[in-house]
Design a protein around this motif. Structure first.
Motif, short mmCIF file in Angstrom:
data_model
loop_
_atom_site.label_atom_id
_atom_site.label_comp_id
_atom_site.label_asym_id
_atom_site.label_seq_id
_atom_site.Cartn_x
_atom_site.Cartn_y
_atom_site.Cartn_z
N VAL A 179 0.84 -1.20 0.00
CA VAL A 179 0.00 0.00 0.00
C VAL A 179 0.88 1.25 0.00
CG1 VAL A 179 -1.65 1.34 1.35
CG2 VAL A 179 -1.96 -1.12 1.10
N ASP A 180 1.97 1.21 0.77
CA ASP A 180 2.87 2.36 0.81
C ASP A 180 3.47 2.62 -0.57
OD1 ASP A 180 2.39 2.70 3.48
OD2 ASP A 180 4.19 1.64 4.15
N ASP A 181 3.84 1.54 -1.28
CA ASP A 181 4.38 1.70 -2.63
C ASP A 181 3.34 2.35 -3.55
OD1 ASP A 181 6.83 0.44 -2.03
OD2 ASP A 181 5.93 -1.54 -2.35
N LEU A 182 2.11 1.86 -3.47
CA LEU A 182 1.06 2.40 -4.33
C LEU A 182 0.81 3.87 -4.04
CD1 LEU A 182 -0.97 1.69 -6.54
CD2 LEU A 182 -2.63 1.17 -4.76
N GLU A 183 0.79 4.24 -2.77
CA GLU A 183 0.60 5.65 -2.41
C GLU A 183 1.74 6.50 -2.96
OE1 GLU A 183 0.14 5.46 1.86
OE2 GLU A 183 -2.01 5.88 1.64
N ARG A 184 2.95 5.96 -2.88
CA ARG A 184 4.11 6.70 -3.40
C ARG A 184 4.00 6.89 -4.91
NH1 ARG A 184 8.89 4.46 -4.99
NH2 ARG A 184 8.41 2.51 -3.87
N PHE A 185 3.61 5.83 -5.63
CA PHE A 185 3.44 5.92 -7.08
C PHE A 185 2.38 6.96 -7.42
CE2 PHE A 185 4.58 1.13 -7.37
CZ PHE A 185 5.92 1.43 -7.16
N ALA A 186 1.29 6.97 -6.64
CA ALA A 186 0.19 7.91 -6.90
C ALA A 186 0.63 9.36 -6.68
CB ALA A 186 -1.00 7.58 -6.01
N GLU A 187 1.35 9.57 -5.60
CA GLU A 187 1.81 10.94 -5.30
C GLU A 187 2.82 11.42 -6.33
OE1 GLU A 187 3.19 10.37 -1.36
OE2 GLU A 187 1.16 10.36 -0.48
N GLU A 188 3.71 10.52 -6.78
CA GLU A 188 4.70 10.89 -7.79
C GLU A 188 4.04 11.16 -9.13
OE1 GLU A 188 7.48 7.69 -7.75
OE2 GLU A 188 8.42 8.29 -5.87
N ALA A 189 2.85 10.55 -9.35
CA ALA A 189 2.12 10.80 -10.59
C ALA A 189 1.25 12.05 -10.49
CB ALA A 189 1.25 9.59 -10.94
N GLY A 190 1.26 12.68 -9.31
CA GLY A 190 0.51 13.92 -9.12
C GLY A 190 -0.98 13.72 -8.98
N ILE A 191 -1.40 12.57 -8.49
CA ILE A 191 -2.84 12.31 -8.35
C ILE A 191 -3.36 12.99 -7.09
CG2 ILE A 191 -4.62 10.52 -8.14
CD1 ILE A 191 -2.68 8.57 -9.42
N GLU A 192 -4.47 13.70 -7.25
CA GLU A 192 -5.07 14.39 -6.11
C GLU A 192 -5.83 13.43 -5.23
OE1 GLU A 192 -7.50 17.60 -7.36
OE2 GLU A 192 -5.88 18.68 -8.37
N ARG A 193 -5.82 13.76 -3.96
CA ARG A 193 -6.50 12.91 -2.98
C ARG A 193 -7.75 13.61 -2.48
NH1 ARG A 193 -2.63 9.41 0.91
NH2 ARG A 193 -4.03 7.62 1.20
N GLN A 194 -8.76 12.84 -2.15
CA GLN A 194 -9.99 13.41 -1.62
C GLN A 194 -9.73 14.02 -0.25
OE1 GLN A 194 -12.15 9.77 -1.50
NE2 GLN A 194 -13.12 10.05 -3.49
N SER A 195 -10.57 14.97 0.13
CA SER A 195 -10.48 15.53 1.48
C SER A 195 -10.93 14.44 2.46
CB SER A 195 -11.40 16.74 1.62
OG SER A 195 -12.76 16.34 1.48
N GLU A 196 -10.63 14.64 3.73
CA GLU A 196 -11.02 13.65 4.74
C GLU A 196 -12.53 13.46 4.78
OE1 GLU A 196 -9.41 14.41 8.55
OE2 GLU A 196 -7.32 14.38 7.90
N GLU A 197 -13.28 14.56 4.57
CA GLU A 197 -14.74 14.47 4.59
C GLU A 197 -15.24 13.64 3.42
OE1 GLU A 197 -13.04 17.24 4.80
OE2 GLU A 197 -13.41 17.95 6.85
N GLU A 198 -14.65 13.86 2.22
CA GLU A 198 -15.06 13.12 1.03
C GLU A 198 -14.68 11.65 1.17
OE1 GLU A 198 -14.72 16.28 -2.64
OE2 GLU A 198 -12.87 15.48 -1.78
#
Length: 349
Positions: free
Chosen positions: A324-343
């Motif tokens: 999961v940590d690897d996937l999060e890193r790949f996503a962040e490096e690809a510039g993918i936006e994350r939902q807010s905590e409420e969303e």
């Protein structure tokens, strides 16, 4: 869980094993069984342990009679009959096994089966002690045994050629009433027919109610793995980590749409107390990556999913596990936006 009989051990083996069998027999409503050779001391130890069933056995193949027991066929029959009579005269249920039945001369096998049947045996167990039977041959053997006794038939199969569960099922098809199985296949050499495989085959493929609470099978498997110190292979049917896991892009895409596309359908992870998982690796497709990214709160575009999928495949191809940590890193490096905590909380709910 509703298991019908627990063969708890070999009481004469040691004081510790006698106490273990005695404790199990006194602490469960399930029928308990003690193992015994056709030897007076074995029979007495099993009876003294308080079990409701005694399973006595003797070698019947010539190689074992001559080179293990150093006896004759006549002596084998005599000891078998005497042991069955000793057990039955106490009112205890008796099971008898002609050990190495699948390598035993057929006429002698039938002779000893008829002899113990006349002595009043309740159950006859037919063991494939060295795992040399095939389903077709084993079925024919059980049919022949059934025709020569009024006792109920039990089967005991070994997995030397990976046929233990198939042979046990063949025995049931031929008229046997019961199969001896072990959790996670644990047993001598390559093991025995697997509890989890046999039960789920009867429940799902034969559509027959065993009376067993199958939703605890995964839990039971984990307990046995921990207490025995024997690791369960990832590709073990029913209870292995990969049993309900999907990595292939084609498979994962289908399962996301409808789990029946690439799973048996008649057996679901919920039925055995397990969970379905999408595994990330070199065979992963975009559907799995998109699904996992969404679970982590990311909102990727199609191009971003493609980019992350490529990273996942390359990482997995190096025989590294994608966490999961690897996937999060790949996503962040690809510039993918994350939902807010409420969303994210709304999506989770």
């Amino acid at each position: 869980m509703g298991t019908h009989v627990i063969e708890a051990g070999f009481p004469v083996n040691s004081d510790a094993e006698f106490e273990a069998v005695r404790d199990i027999a006194s602490s469960t409503q399930t029928t308990t069984c003690g193992l015994a050779r056709v030897v007076d001391a074995d029979i007495e130890a099993a009876l003294d342990s308080g079990v409701e069933m005694v399973h006595t056995f003797v070698s019947t193949s010539d190689v074992q009679i001559e080179d293990s027991m150093h006896a004759t066929r006549d002596e084998v029959v005599e000891r078998a009959v005497e042991s069955v009579e000793r057990v039955t005269e106490t009112g205890t249920t008796c099971m008898f096994s002609p050990m190495d039945a699948t390598r035993t001369d057929e006429q002698f096998l039938l002779e000893i089966i008829e002899a113990v049947s006349e002595a009043g045996v309740d159950w006859i167990n037919i063991p494939d002690t060295c795992g040399v039977a095939t389903p077709t041959r084993f079925r024919a053997m059980i049919e022949k045994v059934c025709a020569h006794t009024d006792a109920r038939i039990d089967v005991h199969t070994h997995d030397d050629f990976g046929l233990a569960t198939a042979n046990a099922l063949a025995g049931i098809e031929a008229g046997a009433d019961q199969a001896q199985v072990s959790v996670n296949s644990i047993g001598e050499r390559a093991g025995n027919a697997a509890y989890e495989e046999f039960v789920m085959a009867v429940e799902s493929l034969y559509q027959t109610d065993t009376g067993i609470d199958t939703t605890r099978i995964a839990e039971l498997s984990n307990v046995v793995e921990e207490k025995s110190g024997m690791a369960t292979p990832g590709n073990k049917p029913v209870v292995g980590d990969n049993a309900f896991s999907h990595e292939s892009g084609i498979h994962a895409a289908g399962v996301i749409e409808n789990s029946d596309t690439f799973e048996p359908g008649v057996m679901t992870p919920e039925m055995v107390g397990a969970e379905r998982r999408l595994i990330l690796g070199k065979h992963t497709g975009t559907h799995s990556v998109r699904e996992r990214l969404a679970e982590l709160g990311f909102e990727p575009t199609d191009d971003q999913v493609t980019a992350v999928t490529r990273r996942v495949k390359d990482f997995g191809a190096e025989k590294r596990r994608v966490t999961v940590d690897d996937l999060e890193r790949f996503a962040e490096e690809a510039g993918i936006e994350r939902q807010s905590e409420e969303e994210e909380e709304e999506v989770r709910v």
